[in-house]
Scaffold this motif. Structure first.
Motif: not given
Length: 259
Positions: A211, A187, A83, A108, A214-215, A218, A197, A86, A104-105
């Motif tokens: 994860v 993101p 994190l 999420i 998150a992808h 982004y 990631l 990121e 997690p950002i």
């Protein structure tokens, strides 16, 4: 190249990576979080400097370290270190970044039961927000060592585990309900360096679904964001017996970015 450790793990966990990357011609660094001592034993003996340390303070410390280097660095982080990586990338500081099982950002919404259980040693007691907290061997085995045999999990606990500040877990847990949360990144940001990631299918602490979420966030950015998943690995992947496969995949990905 700068390595960023995660919660409850000392920076010495990156030593095998540093030796490997040094041989590849990189100059490597693995500074600790604010409040960490130089060794595992010293950090265990006096973790008082960690108390109350949060995500922004950790990020600022690494940002200052990067600013002191002669050129933009590649940054690699694990768990909460992922994190932090990121957030550094969001500030435009690294040349490229790798986040292994990143915490997690904000944004999420996936909350698997294993993630909630792994955070309970901290979040079950509000006063832990201002304290340094230590995992027991049993808690470590669930959160880090569940994909290992118990002997290896216990050995990693004895060799690498340290107390950690409780505040980052509270910041991540309540981010979606907190304006200007410490875990916020953009993101969709363009113009940043490439990001890799890495997810682990047996991870209890940062499950694969987190994860992958998150992808997807982004994916709204035109900048490069790639994903590698290991179906049989847990949260200890970057420092257990299988670390070299993760490191080699990281090297291969970095080589592709330079073409």
């Amino acid at each position: 190249m700068v390595f960023v450790h995660g919660l409850w793990v000392h920076a010495v966990s990156w030593q095998p990576w540093q030796e490997l990357f040094d041989k590849q011609g990189f100059t490597t660094y693995a500074p600790g979080w604010p409040g960490d001592a130089e060794t595992v034993d010293a950090t265990r003996a006096d973790p008082s400097g960690q108390a109350g340390v949060g995500v922004e303070q950790i990020t600022d410390a690494y940002a200052a370290f990067l600013a002191g280097l002669d050129e933009p660095a590649i940054v690699i982080g694990h768990s909460f270190g992922g994190l932090i990586v990121e957030k550094l990338l969001d500030r435009g500081l690294p040349a490229a970044a790798v986040a292994i099982s990143p915490a997690p950002i904000k944004g999420i919404r996936a909350l698997p039961l294993n993630l909630l259980r792994s955070s309970l040693p901290v979040t079950s007691r509000p006063a832990n927000r201002r304290k340094a907290v230590t995992l027991t061997e049993k808690q470590w085995a669930f959160s880090f060592g569940n994909a290992l045999d118990r002997a290896e999990s216990d050995e990693l606990y004895r060799r690498l585990s340290i107390p950690g500040p409780g505040r980052p877990l509270f910041e991540a847990s309540f981010a979606n309900f907190t304006p200007n949360a410490a875990t916020t990144v953009d993101p969709a940001r363009a113009g940043r360096g490439p990001l890799l990631l890495m997810a682990n299918g047996q991870d209890h602490t940062v499950p694969e679904v987190v994860v992958k979420a998150a992808h997807r966030l982004y994916a709204t950015s035109p900048a490069t964001t790639d994903l590698i998943t290991y179906s049989d690995r847990g949260h200890s992947a970057p420092f257990d017996h299988g670390w070299r496969a993760v490191a080699d995949d990281t090297l291969a990905w970095l080589a592709r970015q330079s073409r």
